[in-house]
Design an enzyme around this catalytic site. Sequence first.
Site, mmCIF file in Angstrom:
data_model
loop_
_atom_site.group_PDB
_atom_site.id
_atom_site.type_symbol
_atom_site.label_atom_id
_atom_site.label_comp_id
_atom_site.label_asym_id
_atom_site.label_seq_id
_atom_site.Cartn_x
_atom_site.Cartn_y
_atom_site.Cartn_z
ATOM 1 N N THR A 1 45.764 21.566 22.935
ATOM 2 C CA THR A 1 47.095 20.642 23.273
ATOM 3 C C THR A 1 46.842 19.123 22.984
ATOM 4 O O THR A 1 45.473 19.059 22.976
ATOM 5 C CB THR A 1 47.691 20.711 24.584
ATOM 6 N N ASP A 2 47.761 18.530 22.903
ATOM 7 C CA ASP A 2 47.562 17.011 22.784
ATOM 8 C C ASP A 2 47.612 16.299 24.306
ATOM 9 O O ASP A 2 47.922 17.136 25.009
ATOM 10 C CB ASP A 2 48.606 16.372 21.739
ATOM 11 N N CYS A 3 47.690 15.151 24.358
ATOM 12 C CA CYS A 3 47.879 14.563 25.715
ATOM 13 C C CYS A 3 49.186 14.683 26.154
ATOM 14 O O CYS A 3 49.251 14.829 27.460
ATOM 15 C CB CYS A 3 47.580 13.288 25.700
#
Length: 121
Positions: free
Chosen positions: A10-12
């Site tokens: 995932t991204d942030c």
Amino acid sequence: MKIRVYYEDTDCGGIVYFANYLKFCERARSNLFFEKGMSPHQDNEFFVVKKIEAEYIKSAKFSDLLEVTTEIVSKKSASVELLHKIFKDDDLFFSSNVKLVYLKDSKPSRIPNSILEVFDL
């Protein structure tokens, strides 16, 4: 093939990073071979991606359990075209068409029948 979304996917914001959908599809393609006791790479013979079309429909998130499906669109002497779909439950999140070309000694080559049989789904 079932895939759990981990933090590293995932991204942030906890949303699956766009390129990872392609990785999930690659895992599913490799798994077709593994399920038949084979390897997707044999010495100097293997598939490469020639063309890919991707449609991002919904965002998967951290901890989701996804299902990656693979369908054969076409098989030719030196290439195969596949349709991958990624679902969460019954909801379609991602779809891609991918054309793979078989290489032997870095040149397009006829796909051996034993390899073509991997795609008999």
